[in-house]
Design an enzyme around this catalytic site. Sequence first.
Site, mmCIF file in Angstrom:
data_model
loop_
_atom_site.group_PDB
_atom_site.id
_atom_site.type_symbol
_atom_site.label_atom_id
_atom_site.label_comp_id
_atom_site.label_asym_id
_atom_site.label_seq_id
_atom_site.Cartn_x
_atom_site.Cartn_y
_atom_site.Cartn_z
ATOM 1 N N LYS A 80 0.853 -1.192 0.000
ATOM 2 C CA LYS A 80 0.000 0.000 0.000
ATOM 3 C C LYS A 80 0.885 1.237 0.000
ATOM 4 O O LYS A 80 1.788 1.371 0.841
ATOM 5 C CB LYS A 80 -0.868 -0.046 1.264
ATOM 6 C CG LYS A 80 -2.209 0.624 1.129
ATOM 7 C CD LYS A 80 -3.051 0.280 2.368
ATOM 8 C CE LYS A 80 -4.333 1.039 2.423
ATOM 9 N NZ LYS A 80 -5.034 0.813 3.690
HETATM 10 O O1 G3P Z 1 -7.692 1.808 5.501
HETATM 11 C C1 G3P Z 1 -8.086 3.008 4.971
HETATM 12 C C2 G3P Z 1 -9.469 3.471 5.388
HETATM 13 O O2 G3P Z 1 -10.396 2.442 5.243
HETATM 14 C C3 G3P Z 1 -9.523 4.187 6.703
HETATM 15 O O3 G3P Z 1 -10.825 4.456 7.139
HETATM 16 O O4 G3P Z 1 -12.370 5.155 8.943
HETATM 17 O O5 G3P Z 1 -9.937 5.774 9.094
HETATM 18 O O6 G3P Z 1 -11.419 6.874 7.448
HETATM 19 P P1 G3P Z 1 -11.141 5.623 8.201
#
Ligand code: G3P
Length: 217
Positions: free
Chosen positions: A83
Amino acid sequence: MKFFADTSDLNDIKDLASTGLLDGVTTNPTLIAKSGREFLPLIAEICKIVEGPVSAEVAATDFETMMKEGEKLAEIAPNIAVKVPLTEAGLKVCKELSDNDVMVNVTLCFSAGQAILAAKAGATFISPFVGRLDDIGQDGMQLIEDIVTIYDNYSFGTEVLVASIRHPMHIIDSARIGADVVTCPPDVIRKLYKHPLTDKGLAAFVEDWKKTGQSIL
Ligand code: G3P
């Protein structure tokens, strides 16, 4: 539609994998910090539990160090997706790694223009963050619609991996649009099973079955 779990919690991953519905896992530095575990052995363990892609994120932001980190992460298992952030350096890393047949997940995507660049850089997955766009009053799902349309227009092979999912409607809307993958916190996946009429209907069936006095086994 593929379901990835957006978590580094091994118990959650094992539990979801046991349903047979889990197609992959995504992690990020925040989730790793939350786990309190050593990054590399934890990712190796996840790769043994899940056959599908397991995203492991580089920590550096400069090209040279990201390349070294990406190559090291890719050695952990064949199902690693490295990633990288959606920056100029990140997309250079994406191009190099994907040219060497390493899966790459380009993360922190917030615009259709960024998604076009990631596809041209050979990304396996593009991760647009719908929840974080919704948080600032923009329409996260509109971005998914735009990216799916653009990728279809040019037959880009990059899969649209909807990230930053907060609730079941994000999953259903992603499916309606035709996104390839959703990566979800485990509890959001579990919420999909639930409907009050299912619970009510089942309770009635159980009661009525008792009245028959019969047993299937
Ligand atoms: O892994 C990336 C993403 O899914 C993060 O989500 O909830 O931290 O905005 P969030």
